[in-house]
Design a protein around this motif. Structure first.
Motif, PDB file in Angstrom:
ATOM      1  N   PHE A 101      95.918  67.381  54.889  1.00 34.45           N
ATOM      2  CA  PHE A 101      95.001  66.128  55.229  1.00 34.45           C
ATOM      3  C   PHE A 101      93.976  65.717  55.058  1.00 34.45           C
ATOM      4  N   GLU A 102      93.075  64.642  54.441  1.00 36.34           N
ATOM      5  CA  GLU A 102      92.100  64.156  54.899  1.00 36.34           C
ATOM      6  C   GLU A 102      91.904  63.002  55.051  1.00 36.34           C
ATOM      7  N   TYR A 103      90.360  62.424  55.439  1.00 42.18           N
ATOM      8  CA  TYR A 103      89.902  61.823  56.481  1.00 42.18           C
ATOM      9  C   TYR A 103      88.643  61.587  55.742  1.00 42.18           C
ATOM     10  N   TYR A 104      88.476  60.546  55.570  1.00 45.92           N
ATOM     11  CA  TYR A 104      86.584  60.073  55.504  1.00 45.92           C
ATOM     12  C   TYR A 104      85.922  59.941  56.959  1.00 45.92           C
ATOM     13  N   ASP A 105      84.244  60.519  56.970  1.00 53.04           N
ATOM     14  CA  ASP A 105      84.117  60.828  58.780  1.00 53.04           C
ATOM     15  C   ASP A 105      82.705  60.306  57.790  1.00 53.04           C
ATOM     16  N   PRO A 106      82.410  59.227  58.295  1.00 54.08           N
ATOM     17  CA  PRO A 106      80.778  58.907  58.439  1.00 54.08           C
ATOM     18  C   PRO A 106      79.724  58.878  59.185  1.00 54.08           C
ATOM     19  N   ALA A 107      79.884  59.551  60.477  1.00 56.28           N
ATOM     20  CA  ALA A 107      79.268  60.655  61.231  1.00 56.28           C
ATOM     21  C   ALA A 107      78.613  61.796  60.724  1.00 56.28           C
ATOM     22  N   ILE A 108      79.064  62.994  59.090  1.00 53.94           N
ATOM     23  CA  ILE A 108      79.144  63.913  59.074  1.00 53.94           C
ATOM     24  C   ILE A 108      77.355  63.967  58.431  1.00 53.94           C
ATOM     25  N   VAL A 109      77.325  62.975  57.454  1.00 54.58           N
ATOM     26  CA  VAL A 109      75.633  62.812  56.384  1.00 54.58           C
ATOM     27  C   VAL A 109      75.616  61.652  57.061  1.00 54.58           C
ATOM     28  N   VAL A 110      73.305  61.694  57.534  1.00 55.66           N
ATOM     29  CA  VAL A 110      72.728  60.475  57.457  1.00 55.66           C
ATOM     30  C   VAL A 110      72.640  60.049  56.596  1.00 55.66           C
ATOM     31  N   ILE A 111      72.424  58.960  55.736  1.00 64.04           N
ATOM     32  CA  ILE A 111      72.307  58.759  54.224  1.00 64.04           C
ATOM     33  C   ILE A 111      70.724  58.117  54.140  1.00 64.04           C
ATOM     34  N   ASP A 112      70.563  57.401  55.677  1.00 60.20           N
ATOM     35  CA  ASP A 112      69.285  56.708  54.997  1.00 60.20           C
ATOM     36  C   ASP A 112      68.200  57.551  55.922  1.00 60.20           C
ATOM     37  N   SER A 113      68.298  58.747  55.143  1.00 54.73           N
ATOM     38  CA  SER A 113      66.752  59.686  55.474  1.00 54.73           C
ATOM     39  C   SER A 113      66.592  60.688  54.326  1.00 54.73           C
ATOM     40  N   SER A 114      65.964  60.937  54.580  1.00 56.86           N
ATOM     41  CA  SER A 114      65.210  61.641  53.429  1.00 56.86           C
ATOM     42  C   SER A 114      64.324  63.070  53.298  1.00 56.86           C
ATOM     43  N   PRO A 115      65.175  63.941  53.843  1.00 53.96           N
ATOM     44  CA  PRO A 115      66.187  64.129  52.921  1.00 53.96           C
ATOM     45  C   PRO A 115      67.458  63.935  53.401  1.00 53.96           C
ATOM     46  N   ARG A 116      68.438  63.600  53.063  1.00 55.19           N
ATOM     47  CA  ARG A 116      69.503  63.584  53.720  1.00 55.19           C
ATOM     48  C   ARG A 116      70.268  64.389  55.140  1.00 55.19           C
ATOM     49  N   GLN A 117      70.451  63.743  56.407  1.00 55.04           N
ATOM     50  CA  GLN A 117      70.309  64.990  57.226  1.00 55.04           C
ATOM     51  C   GLN A 117      72.162  65.015  57.334  1.00 55.04           C
ATOM     52  N   PHE A 118      72.368  66.488  57.054  1.00 53.52           N
ATOM     53  CA  PHE A 118      74.153  67.235  56.676  1.00 53.52           C
ATOM     54  C   PHE A 118      74.616  67.556  57.951  1.00 53.52           C
ATOM     55  N   ASN A 119      75.516  67.745  59.266  1.00 53.03           N
ATOM     56  CA  ASN A 119      76.148  68.206  59.994  1.00 53.03           C
ATOM     57  C   ASN A 119      77.356  68.085  59.757  1.00 53.03           C
ATOM     58  N   TYR A 120      77.579  69.229  59.998  1.00 57.09           N
ATOM     59  CA  TYR A 120      79.646  68.767  60.319  1.00 57.09           C
ATOM     60  C   TYR A 120      79.595  70.425  61.489  1.00 57.09           C
ATOM     61  N   GLN A 121      81.190  70.224  61.976  1.00 57.66           N
ATOM     62  CA  GLN A 121      81.543  70.663  62.862  1.00 57.66           C
ATOM     63  C   GLN A 121      82.910  70.504  63.588  1.00 57.66           C
ATOM     64  N   THR A 122      83.201  71.201  63.855  1.00 52.56           N
ATOM     65  CA  THR A 122      84.555  71.073  64.269  1.00 52.56           C
ATOM     66  C   THR A 122      84.965  72.413  65.336  1.00 52.56           C
ATOM     67  N   VAL A 123      86.344  72.815  66.349  1.00 55.71           N
ATOM     68  CA  VAL A 123      86.845  73.515  66.737  1.00 55.71           C
ATOM     69  C   VAL A 123      88.194  73.741  66.682  1.00 55.71           C
ATOM     70  N   THR A 124      88.388  75.319  66.591  1.00 55.71           N
ATOM     71  CA  THR A 124      89.525  75.070  65.601  1.00 55.71           C
ATOM     72  C   THR A 124      90.344  75.945  66.027  1.00 55.71           C
ATOM     73  N   ASP A 125      91.525  74.900  66.074  1.00 57.18           N
ATOM     74  CA  ASP A 125      92.902  74.083  67.226  1.00 57.18           C
ATOM     75  C   ASP A 125      93.835  75.859  66.885  1.00 57.18           C
ATOM     76  N   TYR A 126      93.395  76.637  66.190  1.00 51.88           N
ATOM     77  CA  TYR A 126      94.612  77.223  65.799  1.00 51.88           C
ATOM     78  C   TYR A 126      94.312  78.887  65.650  1.00 51.88           C
ATOM     79  N   PRO A 127      94.317  79.822  65.752  1.00 56.98           N
ATOM     80  CA  PRO A 127      93.982  81.036  65.276  1.00 56.98           C
ATOM     81  C   PRO A 127      94.158  81.088  63.272  1.00 56.98           C
ATOM     82  N   VAL A 128      93.393  81.845  62.774  1.00 48.56           N
ATOM     83  CA  VAL A 128      93.004  81.618  61.726  1.00 48.56           C
ATOM     84  C   VAL A 128      92.796  83.160  60.897  1.00 48.56           C
ATOM     85  N   THR A 129      93.791  83.682  59.649  1.00 47.73           N
ATOM     86  CA  THR A 129      92.893  84.753  59.159  1.00 47.73           C
ATOM     87  C   THR A 129      92.081  84.483  58.116  1.00 47.73           C
TER      88      THR A 129
END
Length: 169
Positions: A88-116
């Motif tokens: 599955f795929e989606y667009y997230d407008p909040a990961i990158v702050v585009i109007d800053s220099s340099p651009r700020q990147f911040n991705y966070q997730t919480v795992t929903d299932y155990p992953v090997t």
């Protein structure tokens, strides 16, 4: 118990629009009884799903029904699957702050299932000089599309682990 043997999360800032494209590709463990229903918590900045699919015969992707409901502090994606592989795929407008220099990147997730085997890939945007990411990637690859990919690997991830990738470019 729901278990993923593999989960790849691809994060492509400014790929084909200003928002960041996020692509999940997963494989259920052989021990998971099919059909199964999966639920993932997504950021509330996500307004809609771009695609939800399962692997058909021969590996081609087939559109899959799903429910997407932003609720309070979290947006929930729920879908049934009769196949072990999904995407599955989606667009997230909040990961990158585009109007800053340099651009700020911040991705966070919480795992929903155990992953090997959990893998993150961050694609460096076309024209960006170099991304500085924390934690540092386990691998950096330049692929046939001439773009640079920063690879992060994590083994035996438990439910509820918070994973953060941050940096700038």
């Amino acid at each position: 118990e729901m278990q993923l043997v593999r989960l790849s999360i691809q994060i492509w800032p400014e790929y084909d629009r200003p928002e960041t494209l996020v692509i999940y590709q997963g494989q259920l463990a052989d021990t998971v009884a099919l059909p199964a229903t999966l639920t993932f918590r997504l950021p509330t900045s996500v307004e809609a799903m771009n695609a939800v699919a399962v692997a058909g015969e021969g590996g081609n992707l087939l559109n899959n029904p799903y429910q997407f409901s932003p609720e309070g502090d979290v947006a929930l994606l729920t879908f049934p699957t009769e196949r072990a592989s999904f995407q599955f795929e989606y667009y997230d407008p909040a990961i990158v702050v585009i109007d800053s220099s340099p651009r700020q990147f911040n991705y966070q997730t919480v795992t929903d299932y155990p992953v090997t085997n959990l893998q993150f890939e961050v694609q460096q945007p076309l024209g960006a000089e170099a991304m500085q990411l924390s934690p540092p990637p386990s691998d950096v690859q330049v692929r046939s599309d001439q773009l640079t990919y920063y690879i992060f690997q994590q083994a035996d991830v438990s439910v509820g682990e918070t994973i953060t990738l941050s940096g700038d470019y």
